[in-house]
Structure formats: C-alpha cells, structure tokens
Design a protein around this motif. Sequence first.
Motif, mmCIF file in Angstrom:
data_model
loop_
_atom_site.group_PDB
_atom_site.id
_atom_site.type_symbol
_atom_site.label_atom_id
_atom_site.label_comp_id
_atom_site.label_asym_id
_atom_site.label_seq_id
_atom_site.Cartn_x
_atom_site.Cartn_y
_atom_site.Cartn_z
ATOM 1 N N ALA A 145 0.865 -1.183 0.000
ATOM 2 C CA ALA A 145 0.000 0.000 0.000
ATOM 3 C C ALA A 145 0.900 1.231 0.000
ATOM 4 O O ALA A 145 2.086 1.144 0.335
ATOM 5 C CB ALA A 145 -0.897 -0.011 1.230
ATOM 6 N N PRO A 146 0.380 2.394 -0.361
ATOM 7 C CA PRO A 146 1.206 3.607 -0.342
ATOM 8 C C PRO A 146 1.743 3.883 1.061
ATOM 9 O O PRO A 146 1.108 3.528 2.059
ATOM 10 C CB PRO A 146 0.246 4.719 -0.764
ATOM 11 C CG PRO A 146 -0.915 4.034 -1.390
ATOM 12 C CD PRO A 146 -0.992 2.672 -0.793
ATOM 13 N N PRO A 147 2.912 4.511 1.151
ATOM 14 C CA PRO A 147 3.418 4.898 2.466
ATOM 15 C C PRO A 147 2.393 5.778 3.185
ATOM 16 O O PRO A 147 1.656 6.532 2.537
ATOM 17 C CB PRO A 147 4.691 5.696 2.143
ATOM 18 C CG PRO A 147 5.122 5.195 0.809
ATOM 19 C CD PRO A 147 3.838 4.883 0.078
ATOM 20 N N PRO A 148 2.327 5.689 4.498
ATOM 21 C CA PRO A 148 1.365 6.502 5.248
ATOM 22 C C PRO A 148 1.498 7.992 4.902
ATOM 23 O O PRO A 148 2.603 8.520 4.794
ATOM 24 C CB PRO A 148 1.746 6.246 6.711
ATOM 25 C CG PRO A 148 2.446 4.923 6.694
ATOM 26 C CD PRO A 148 3.141 4.850 5.365
ATOM 27 N N GLY A 149 0.342 8.626 4.701
ATOM 28 C CA GLY A 149 0.318 10.052 4.397
ATOM 29 C C GLY A 149 0.686 10.406 2.972
ATOM 30 O O GLY A 149 0.885 11.573 2.653
ATOM 31 N N THR A 150 0.769 9.394 2.102
ATOM 32 C CA THR A 150 1.161 9.614 0.707
ATOM 33 C C THR A 150 0.012 9.216 -0.208
ATOM 34 O O THR A 150 -0.532 8.116 -0.076
ATOM 35 C CB THR A 150 2.418 8.783 0.350
ATOM 36 O OG1 THR A 150 3.452 9.087 1.266
ATOM 37 C CG2 THR A 150 2.877 9.062 -1.059
ATOM 38 N N ARG A 151 -0.342 10.084 -1.132
ATOM 39 C CA ARG A 151 -1.359 9.726 -2.123
ATOM 40 C C ARG A 151 -0.761 8.732 -3.112
ATOM 41 O O ARG A 151 0.410 8.853 -3.481
ATOM 42 C CB ARG A 151 -1.841 10.974 -2.858
ATOM 43 C CG ARG A 151 -2.632 11.912 -1.948
ATOM 44 C CD ARG A 151 -3.060 13.150 -2.670
ATOM 45 N NE ARG A 151 -1.836 13.883 -3.036
ATOM 46 C CZ ARG A 151 -1.798 14.932 -3.823
ATOM 47 N NH1 ARG A 151 -2.897 15.408 -4.350
ATOM 48 N NH2 ARG A 151 -0.668 15.534 -4.100
ATOM 49 N N PRO A 152 -1.540 7.745 -3.542
ATOM 50 C CA PRO A 152 -1.020 6.727 -4.456
ATOM 51 C C PRO A 152 -0.368 7.339 -5.699
ATOM 52 O O PRO A 152 -0.965 8.153 -6.395
ATOM 53 C CB PRO A 152 -2.262 5.906 -4.836
ATOM 54 C CG PRO A 152 -3.193 6.114 -3.691
ATOM 55 C CD PRO A 152 -2.943 7.519 -3.213
ATOM 56 N N GLY A 153 0.860 6.927 -5.945
ATOM 57 C CA GLY A 153 1.592 7.393 -7.122
ATOM 58 C C GLY A 153 2.482 8.593 -6.871
ATOM 59 O O GLY A 153 3.363 8.886 -7.675
ATOM 60 N N PHE A 154 2.282 9.291 -5.762
ATOM 61 C CA PHE A 154 3.102 10.474 -5.477
ATOM 62 C C PHE A 154 4.301 10.113 -4.621
ATOM 63 O O PHE A 154 4.278 9.123 -3.880
ATOM 64 C CB PHE A 154 2.267 11.557 -4.785
ATOM 65 C CG PHE A 154 1.368 12.305 -5.736
ATOM 66 C CD1 PHE A 154 1.833 13.418 -6.404
ATOM 67 C CD2 PHE A 154 0.085 11.851 -5.989
ATOM 68 C CE1 PHE A 154 1.015 14.089 -7.311
ATOM 69 C CE2 PHE A 154 -0.745 12.519 -6.872
ATOM 70 C CZ PHE A 154 -0.283 13.627 -7.540
ATOM 71 N N ARG A 155 5.331 10.914 -4.741
ATOM 72 C CA ARG A 155 6.555 10.725 -3.977
ATOM 73 C C ARG A 155 6.253 10.917 -2.490
ATOM 74 O O ARG A 155 5.556 11.859 -2.116
ATOM 75 C CB ARG A 155 7.582 11.766 -4.450
ATOM 76 C CG ARG A 155 8.985 11.517 -3.981
ATOM 77 C CD ARG A 155 9.970 12.465 -4.651
ATOM 78 N NE ARG A 155 10.080 12.154 -6.073
ATOM 79 C CZ ARG A 155 10.090 13.059 -7.046
ATOM 80 N NH1 ARG A 155 10.016 14.340 -6.773
ATOM 81 N NH2 ARG A 155 10.189 12.694 -8.299
ATOM 82 N N PRO A 156 6.778 10.017 -1.628
ATOM 83 C CA PRO A 156 6.551 10.216 -0.192
ATOM 84 C C PRO A 156 7.224 11.491 0.299
ATOM 85 O O PRO A 156 8.190 11.966 -0.307
ATOM 86 C CB PRO A 156 7.206 8.992 0.461
ATOM 87 C CG PRO A 156 7.664 8.113 -0.633
ATOM 88 C CD PRO A 156 7.569 8.859 -1.925
ATOM 89 N N PRO A 157 6.743 12.039 1.401
ATOM 90 C CA PRO A 157 7.364 13.265 1.925
ATOM 91 C C PRO A 157 8.765 12.993 2.458
ATOM 92 O O PRO A 157 9.073 11.865 2.855
ATOM 93 C CB PRO A 157 6.413 13.689 3.050
ATOM 94 C CG PRO A 157 5.681 12.444 3.429
ATOM 95 C CD PRO A 157 5.623 11.588 2.200
ATOM 96 N N ARG A 158 9.579 14.027 2.438
ATOM 97 C CA ARG A 158 10.929 13.925 3.011
ATOM 98 C C ARG A 158 10.811 13.776 4.521
ATOM 99 O O ARG A 158 9.987 14.425 5.154
ATOM 100 C CB ARG A 158 11.742 15.166 2.693
ATOM 101 C CG ARG A 158 12.125 15.269 1.249
ATOM 102 C CD ARG A 158 13.053 16.486 1.017
ATOM 103 N NE ARG A 158 13.514 16.495 -0.341
ATOM 104 C CZ ARG A 158 12.985 17.241 -1.294
ATOM 105 N NH1 ARG A 158 11.996 18.061 -1.032
ATOM 106 N NH2 ARG A 158 13.456 17.197 -2.519
ATOM 107 N N GLN A 159 11.672 12.941 5.069
ATOM 108 C CA GLN A 159 11.716 12.776 6.505
ATOM 109 C C GLN A 159 12.591 13.869 7.107
ATOM 110 O O GLN A 159 13.551 14.307 6.499
ATOM 111 C CB GLN A 159 12.278 11.404 6.889
ATOM 112 C CG GLN A 159 11.353 10.246 6.527
ATOM 113 C CD GLN A 159 11.445 9.794 5.077
ATOM 114 O OE1 GLN A 159 12.457 9.966 4.424
ATOM 115 N NE2 GLN A 159 10.375 9.234 4.556
ATOM 116 N N ALA A 160 12.249 14.288 8.313
ATOM 117 C CA ALA A 160 13.023 15.345 8.987
ATOM 118 C C ALA A 160 14.345 14.825 9.495
ATOM 119 O O ALA A 160 14.573 13.715 9.702
ATOM 120 C CB ALA A 160 12.217 15.926 10.122
#
Length: 160
Positions: A145-160
């Motif tokens: 499944a997509p990474p948490p907080g990520t819309r399917p197909g979009f790049r996941p957010p950068r981690q701090a």
Amino acid sequence: MTHLKPVDHTALRTNQATIILLLVLGYVFNQPLWVVFVALFMLGGTLIGRPGFGWIYQGVFKPLGILKPEVLQDNPAPHRFAQGFGGSVVAMAAIAHFAGAPTLGWILAWVVVGLAALNLFLGFCAGCAVYYFLNRLGVPGFTQAPPPGTRPGFRPPRQA
C-alpha cells in the motif's frame, strides 16, 4: 501491508531523465536502435530490482558529487513495476519499428517520455499509482500500500 525500505529517489529521477533523453535523441536522430537500448536497460533493471540507468547515477553523478542522494522510506515494488511496465511499452515500440510501423513505435516511445517526465518534474509515478490501485483491488502479487500520508503514485514526503 506496507514494508517501507530506503529508496534513493535521486537514482529514480536520474533513471527517468536518462530514459527521456535517450528516447528523445532516438526520435530526433531517427534511431530506433536507441529504443531497443532503452527497453533492454529498463527491463534488465526491473529483473535485477534496480533502476535500469541507475549505474550512471551510482558510477558518475554520485561519486563526483554532482547529485546527492535523496533517500526516502518507500516501497521499491511499485517503482520496479512502473519500470517494467514502461520497459514493456518501449519494447513494443521497438517491435513496432522493426515490424515496419515506425509511427506507432515513436508514439509508444513518446508515451513513455511523457509519463517519465510527469514523474521527473511533478513527482507523480503513473505506474506506481496503477500498482497501488491493483493492490486496493486485491490483485495477487500487488502487496504494498502507499506509504502513510502519501497519495497513491506520489513521492513520499521527506523525513526530517
């Protein structure tokens, strides 16, 4: 089920940029053999589980400090699926060229150029979105499944 792993998105973007560059140059110089070359590297990369042109990033750009890694917690499987699907379309483009249908061949190549550009410039991977859609439908083999907080197909957010 989601098993996130470190994925270097700079390697993915280098792969996309190389695919775009080679297919566009193949079109400009009317060289269908470049289409074959791109298909082989995309499909080969899919088989070994790496970006087909990732060696350019790993062997040239990264050691020279030209490009820096952007490692995100992500699912590698959708990226492999997207590359394999794109590589299959490029392979069909190559077959079309050598079957006497160069217009179809270039249209298929340009579809891949467009989708790779969408990913490179906007961070949306259409093949990844298809993978996640198939996962949602419960299709066997599409387990992530997509990474948490990520819309399917979009790049996941950068981690701090």
